[in-house]
Design a protein around this motif. Structure first.
Motif, PDB file in Angstrom:
ATOM      1  N   ASN A 449     172.642 110.123  31.385  1.00  0.00           N
ATOM      2  CA  ASN A 449     173.049 111.129  30.392  1.00  0.00           C
ATOM      3  C   ASN A 449     172.854 112.533  30.942  1.00  0.00           C
ATOM      4  O   ASN A 449     173.724 113.394  30.779  1.00  0.00           O
ATOM      5  N   ALA A 450     171.697 112.764  31.595  1.00  0.00           N
ATOM      6  CA  ALA A 450     171.418 114.087  32.147  1.00  0.00           C
ATOM      7  C   ALA A 450     172.510 114.475  33.137  1.00  0.00           C
ATOM      8  O   ALA A 450     172.987 115.618  33.148  1.00  0.00           O
ATOM      9  N   TYR A 453     175.969 114.919  31.104  1.00  0.00           N
ATOM     10  CA  TYR A 453     176.093 116.058  30.201  1.00  0.00           C
ATOM     11  C   TYR A 453     175.574 117.355  30.834  1.00  0.00           C
ATOM     12  O   TYR A 453     175.018 118.206  30.141  1.00  0.00           O
ATOM     13  N   GLY A 481     173.158 120.590  26.451  1.00  0.00           N
ATOM     14  CA  GLY A 481     172.232 120.640  25.313  1.00  0.00           C
ATOM     15  C   GLY A 481     172.814 119.992  24.056  1.00  0.00           C
ATOM     16  O   GLY A 481     173.993 119.604  24.021  1.00  0.00           O
ATOM     17  N   ILE A 490     171.815 111.386  17.314  1.00  0.00           N
ATOM     18  CA  ILE A 490     172.194 110.835  18.621  1.00  0.00           C
ATOM     19  C   ILE A 490     171.519 109.496  18.911  1.00  0.00           C
ATOM     20  O   ILE A 490     171.969 108.747  19.754  1.00  0.00           O
ATOM     21  N   ARG A 496     178.179 109.718  18.898  1.00  0.00           N
ATOM     22  CA  ARG A 496     178.381 110.653  19.998  1.00  0.00           C
ATOM     23  C   ARG A 496     178.611 112.028  19.378  1.00  0.00           C
ATOM     24  O   ARG A 496     179.285 112.151  18.358  1.00  0.00           O
ATOM     25  N   VAL A 497     178.057 113.055  19.994  1.00  0.00           N
ATOM     26  CA  VAL A 497     178.206 114.405  19.429  1.00  0.00           C
ATOM     27  C   VAL A 497     179.699 114.784  19.485  1.00  0.00           C
ATOM     28  O   VAL A 497     180.383 114.492  20.462  1.00  0.00           O
ATOM     29  N   VAL A 502     181.496 116.635  25.254  1.00  0.00           N
ATOM     30  CA  VAL A 502     181.029 115.247  25.221  1.00  0.00           C
ATOM     31  C   VAL A 502     182.217 114.310  25.279  1.00  0.00           C
ATOM     32  O   VAL A 502     182.214 113.291  25.973  1.00  0.00           O
ATOM     33  N   GLY A 507     181.621 107.424  27.498  1.00  0.00           N
ATOM     34  CA  GLY A 507     180.358 106.942  26.944  1.00  0.00           C
ATOM     35  C   GLY A 507     180.621 105.988  25.801  1.00  0.00           C
ATOM     36  O   GLY A 507     181.716 105.991  25.232  1.00  0.00           O
ATOM     37  N   SER A 508     179.598 105.181  25.488  1.00  0.00           N
ATOM     38  CA  SER A 508     179.773 104.185  24.437  1.00  0.00           C
ATOM     39  C   SER A 508     178.980 104.542  23.184  1.00  0.00           C
ATOM     40  O   SER A 508     179.159 103.961  22.128  1.00  0.00           O
ATOM     41  N   GLY A 509     178.069 105.500  23.308  1.00  0.00           N
ATOM     42  CA  GLY A 509     177.234 105.852  22.148  1.00  0.00           C
ATOM     43  C   GLY A 509     176.132 104.826  21.924  1.00  0.00           C
ATOM     44  O   GLY A 509     175.500 104.803  20.863  1.00  0.00           O
ATOM     45  N   GLY A 511     173.656 104.073  24.553  1.00  0.00           N
ATOM     46  CA  GLY A 511     172.514 104.284  25.434  1.00  0.00           C
ATOM     47  C   GLY A 511     171.245 104.667  24.708  1.00  0.00           C
ATOM     48  O   GLY A 511     170.223 103.978  24.788  1.00  0.00           O
ATOM     49  N   LEU A 512     171.271 105.771  23.939  1.00  0.00           N
ATOM     50  CA  LEU A 512     170.042 106.270  23.324  1.00  0.00           C
ATOM     51  C   LEU A 512     169.501 105.319  22.262  1.00  0.00           C
ATOM     52  O   LEU A 512     168.291 105.186  22.108  1.00  0.00           O
ATOM     53  N   PHE A 538     164.273 114.672  27.317  1.00  0.00           N
ATOM     54  CA  PHE A 538     163.985 113.439  26.581  1.00  0.00           C
ATOM     55  C   PHE A 538     162.615 112.948  27.033  1.00  0.00           C
ATOM     56  O   PHE A 538     162.336 112.902  28.235  1.00  0.00           O
TER      57      PHE A 538
HETATM   58  P1  ADP Z   1     176.858 107.997  25.406  1.00  0.00           P
HETATM   59  O1  ADP Z   1     176.242 108.864  26.412  1.00  0.00           O
HETATM   60  O2  ADP Z   1     177.383 106.730  25.932  1.00  0.00           O
HETATM   61  O3  ADP Z   1     177.857 108.720  24.561  1.00  0.00           O
HETATM   62  P2  ADP Z   1     174.201 107.861  24.259  1.00  0.00           P
HETATM   63  O4  ADP Z   1     173.679 107.038  23.163  1.00  0.00           O
HETATM   64  O5  ADP Z   1     173.530 107.741  25.570  1.00  0.00           O
HETATM   65  O6  ADP Z   1     175.755 107.547  24.353  1.00  0.00           O
HETATM   66  O7  ADP Z   1     174.146 109.358  23.816  1.00  0.00           O
HETATM   67  C1  ADP Z   1     174.587 109.713  22.535  1.00  0.00           C
HETATM   68  C2  ADP Z   1     175.063 111.149  22.508  1.00  0.00           C
HETATM   69  O8  ADP Z   1     173.950 112.026  22.677  1.00  0.00           O
HETATM   70  C3  ADP Z   1     176.002 111.479  23.601  1.00  0.00           C
HETATM   71  O9  ADP Z   1     177.325 111.142  23.275  1.00  0.00           O
HETATM   72  C4  ADP Z   1     175.802 112.982  23.746  1.00  0.00           C
HETATM   73  O10 ADP Z   1     176.570 113.617  22.791  1.00  0.00           O
HETATM   74  C5  ADP Z   1     174.335 113.180  23.405  1.00  0.00           C
HETATM   75  N1  ADP Z   1     173.487 113.264  24.585  1.00  0.00           N
HETATM   76  C6  ADP Z   1     172.709 112.292  25.130  1.00  0.00           C
HETATM   77  N2  ADP Z   1     172.025 112.753  26.206  1.00  0.00           N
HETATM   78  C7  ADP Z   1     172.365 114.049  26.343  1.00  0.00           C
HETATM   79  C8  ADP Z   1     171.982 115.063  27.261  1.00  0.00           C
HETATM   80  N3  ADP Z   1     171.112 114.854  28.263  1.00  0.00           N
HETATM   81  N4  ADP Z   1     172.522 116.291  27.108  1.00  0.00           N
HETATM   82  C9  ADP Z   1     173.385 116.544  26.100  1.00  0.00           C
HETATM   83  N5  ADP Z   1     173.797 115.611  25.187  1.00  0.00           N
HETATM   84  C10 ADP Z   1     173.292 114.373  25.312  1.00  0.00           C
END
Ligand code: ADP
Length: 554
Positions: A449-450, A453, A481, A490, A496-497, A502, A507-509, A511-512, A538
Motif C-alpha cells: 500500500n505504501a 499510494y 495520505g 479503510i 477503497r477511498v 486511489v 486494488g481489491s479493498g 488488504g487492510l 500504519f
Molecule cells: P486496496 O489497496 O486493495 O484498495 P486496502 O484494504 O489495502 O485495499 O486499502 C483500502 C484503502 O485504504 C485503499 O484503497 C486506499 O484508499 C487506502 N490506503 C491504504 N493504505 C494507504 C496508504 N499507505 N496511503 C494512502 N491510502 C491508503
C-alpha cells in the motif's frame, strides 16, 4: 415510414422502489386512518352507536319491567277470592303486602272495595278508598262489559286473564301513579257477572318493582369499580323530570336517551345515561385514544422504515463495493497474466540475445507471479475469514528476523521503484508467538500500500521496536495520505477511498481488512495516522506476553 427509436427500459433505483413499495402504502394507510377518524368525529358516528346501544338497553328494560309486573300480578290473580266471597278481600290483602287496594264488583251499587286495613286510620288513605270505591262503581256500571271483554281478549291472546290500567290518583296533596289490574273473578257467570281487581300504588312500584327490574337489566353494577363507565337507568312520569325510581349507579342529571313506555306502565318514561360522564365525552375519549394509538403506530412505522431504509442502503452500498471488487480483481488478475504471457512468449521465440534483457524479463515474470500469488492469497484468506474457517498456527518467533526476511525479498524492487527505503529494527526484542505467514502477509500488504499510494515523494520506512509490554511494527510512507473521515472506513472489507489517485491504482479493498483481522487474532491492534498529501503511518501493535490470548482468539 418513420421509425421511432426504441428506448430501453431503465430499472428504477432500488431505493426508489423501496420508497414506492413500502413508504407510499404506509403513508397512504396513515392518511386514510386519520381521514376515517376525522369522519367518525365529525359525523358523531360513535355517539350514534352508543345511542343505538342505549335504545336497545331501554327496550330490554321495558320488557323486563312488563315481565316482572305480569309475574307478580299473575301470582296474585291466582289467589284472588271468589266472586261470592268479598269478605275474603282483607285476607287477600294480608297475604299480599305489595297490593294497596282490592275490589269485587257484582253490579251497580254492589262494590266491595277494600284498602290495606292497617292504613285505614290515615285520613288521606281513607279518602282515597272512598273516592275510588264510588268512582269505580259508577265506571263499572257503564263499562263493565267492555272491561270483561278486554280480560277475555287478553286471555285469548296470551293466556293471561287480566290486564292493566294506570291512573293518577290523589292522596292528600300528592298525585300518585297507581297501576290497576282487572280480572274476572272465579264464580262470575253470565247470570251474575262480576269484575274484580287490585292496585299497586306508586310507593310499591318505586321502591320495589322498578328498581329491581332496572338493576336486573344492567350488568356490572358495582359502583366501586371505576375501570369502565357504568350505565345508569331511571324511570319517570311524563310530566315530572325527577326519577320515580332509578338503578343503583344513577347519579342524577338528565338522561341522554329516553324511551316512552307504551305497554303495562304507559305514561312513564325510561331514561339512560353513562355514570359520571356523557356520551360526547366517551366518544371524544375514544377518538383521542384512537388518534394516540395511530400516532404511536405511525411513529413505530416511521422508525421501522428508517431502519429498513438504512439497512437497504447499506446492503446496496455493500453490493456496489462487491461489484467494484469483482471488476478490480479481474483487472488485477488480467494484467500480471498478460505481462507474464507476453514476456514468456518473447523469451520463447528466442529473439532476445542480450543476457541483461533476459534477466530483466525473468525478473518481471517472477514479480508478476508474486503479485498474482499475493492477490490470490489475500482473496483466499479473506474467504476463509468470511466463512469463519481461517486458522492460525502460532509459533515462538523472532519477529525481527521475520520482518527482515520478509522485506529482504522486496528491498531490491522497492529501491528500483525509486523509493528511499529506511529499515529500523531494534535488537533484543523478545520472541513472540505469532503465525509467521500471516504476520509476513500483513507486513507485505502495508508495504504494498505504501508503495502503491505514494506519488511524488517516494519514501518507505519500516520500524520494529518495543514499547513497554508491546512490540510495534510501523510502516511509514510520504504518499497521498488518507482524509480523517476515511480513516475508520479503510479497514472495512472492499472499501477503497473515493479519491481519483486511489482509483488509478489497482486494488481489491481487502488488504487492510485482512491485516486488521490477523492483528486482532494475535490480540493486537492496528492503527493509522495519516494526513492527506503528507503520508501515512500504519502501526501494528502486538502484545508481548500473550500466548494464551492468541490461542483463545485464534
Ligand atoms: P486496496 O489497496 O486493495 O484498495 P486496502 O484494504 O489495502 O485495499 O486499502 C483500502 C484503502 O485504504 C485503499 O484503497 C486506499 O484508499 C487506502 N490506503 C491504504 N493504505 C494507504 C496508504 N499507505 N496511503 C494512502 N491510502 C491508503
Amino acid at each position: 415510414m418513420v421509425k421511432l427509436p426504441l428506448r430501453p427500459w431503465r430499472k428504477p433505483p432500488p431505493i426508489l422502489v423501496f420508497m414506492l413499495a413500502v413508504m407510499l402504502p404506509a403513508a397512504a394507510l396513515v392518511v386514510a386512518s386519520v381521514a376515517y377518524l376525522r369522519h367518525m368525529q365529525r359525523d358523531k358516528v360513535i355517539e350514534a352507536v352508543i345511542q343505538r346501544d342505549y335504545q336497545q338497553t331501554l327496550a330490554i328494560a321495558e320488557k323486563r319491567i312488563t315481565e316482572r309486573a305480569f309475574e307478580v300480578s299473575g301470582k296474585a290473580v291466582k289467589q284472588f277470592p271468589n266472586a261470592g266471597q268479598p269478605d275474603q278481600l282483607d285476607n287477600f290483602l294480608a297475604n299480599h303486602p305489595d297490593i294497596t287496594h282490592a275490589f269485587i264488583w257484582t253490579g251497580k251499587g254492589q262494590m266491595a272495595f277494600r284498602s290495606r286495613p292497617e292504613r285505614m286510620a290515615e285520613p288521606d288513605f281513607q279518602a282515597e278508598n272512598k273516592k275510588l270505591a264510588s268512582e269505580f262503581d259508577a265506571w263499572f256500571a257503564i263499562e263493565s262489559e267492555e272491561m270483561m271483554a278486554k280480560v277475555k281478549a287478553a286471555a285469548a291472546a296470551d293466556g293471561r286473564n287480566f290486564y292493566f290500567i294506570n291512573e293518577t290518583v290523589p292522596r292528600g296533596d300528592r298525585l300518585l301513579y297507581e297501576s290497576f289490574v282487572f280480572l274476572i273473578p272465579r264464580g262470575s257467570n253470565p247470570e251474575h257477572p262480576a269484575l274484580a281487581g287490585f292496585a299497586y300504588d306508586e310507593d310499591y312500584l318505586k321502591s320495589d318493582l322498578f328498581p329491581q327490574a332496572l338493576n336486573e337489566v344492567l350488568p356490572y353494577q358495582n359502583p366501586g369499580d371505576t375501570s369502565h363507565p357504568h350505565q345508569a337507568m331511571m324511570i319517570r312520569k311524563a310530566k315530572d323530570d325527577h326519577p320515580l325510581a332509578a338503578s343503583m349507579c344513577w347519579d342524577g342529571g338528565a338522561p341522554e336517551v329516553e324511551r316512552r313506555i307504551d305497554g303495562v306502565f304507559s305514561g312513564l318514561i325510561l331514561g339512560i345515561r353513562p355514570e359520571g360522564t356523557t356520551i360526547a365525552d366517551i366518544s371524544n375519549r375514544w377518538t383521542r385514544i384512537a388518534f394516540m394509538i395511530l400516532g404511536a403506530l405511525s411513529l413505530l412505522m416511521g422508525v421501522g422504515m428508517i431502519l429498513a431504509y438504512r439497512n437497504v442502503s447499506s446492503e446496496l452500498a455493500l453490493a456496489k463495493l462487491k461489484s467494484d471488487f469483482v471488476s478490480n480483481v479481474s483487472h488485477e488478475l488480467r494484467t500480471p497474466l498478460a505481462l507474464i504471457r507476453l514476456y514468456a512468449e518473447t523469451l520463447e521465440l528466442g529473439r532476445i540475445s542480450n543476457a541483461g534483457k533476459h534477466q530483466q524479463y525473468y525478473e518481471i515474470i517472477r514479480k508478476e507471479s508474486e503479485r498474482l500469488t499475493s492477490l490470490i492469497n489475500n482473496i483466499l484468506d479473506f474467504s476463509r475469514i468470511e466463512a469463519g474457517k481461517k486458522e492460525y498456527s502460532f509459533r515462538e518467533t523472532d519477529v525481527a528476523d521475520l520482518v527482515r526476511n520478509t522485506l529482504e525479498s522486496y528491498r531490491f524492487e522497492i529501491e528500483q521503484n525509486g523509493f528511499q527505503f529506511e529499515q529500523k529494527i531494534d535488537n533484543d526484542l523478545p520472541p513472540l508467538r505469532v503465525d509467521r505467514e500471516a504476520i509476513a502477509r500483513s507486513l507485505l500488504n502495508l508495504v504494498n500500500n505504501a508503495v502503491k499510494y505514494s506519488a511524488a515523494e517516494k519514501y518507505l520506512g519500516v520500524h520494529l521496536y518495543r514499547r513497554n509490554d508491546k512490540v510495534n511494527l510501523e510502516v511509514v510512507d510520504h504518499g497521498i495520505g488518507i482524509p480523517v473521515k476515511e480513516q475508520v472506513k479503510i479497514f472495512e472489507k472492499f472499501y477503497r477511498v473515493g479519491d481519483p489517485l486511489v482509483h488509478n491504482t489497482k486494488g481489491s479493498g481487502l488488504g487492510l481488512s485482512l491485516v486488521r483481522h490477523i492483528v486482532q487474532a494475535h490480540g493486537g491492534v492496528l492503527a493509522v495516522e495519516s494526513a492527506p498529501g503528507r503520508g501515512s503511518k500504519f502501526i501494528i501493535t502486538l502484545p508481548v506476553q500473550n500466548s494464551e490470548v492468541q490461542q483463545a482468539s485464534a
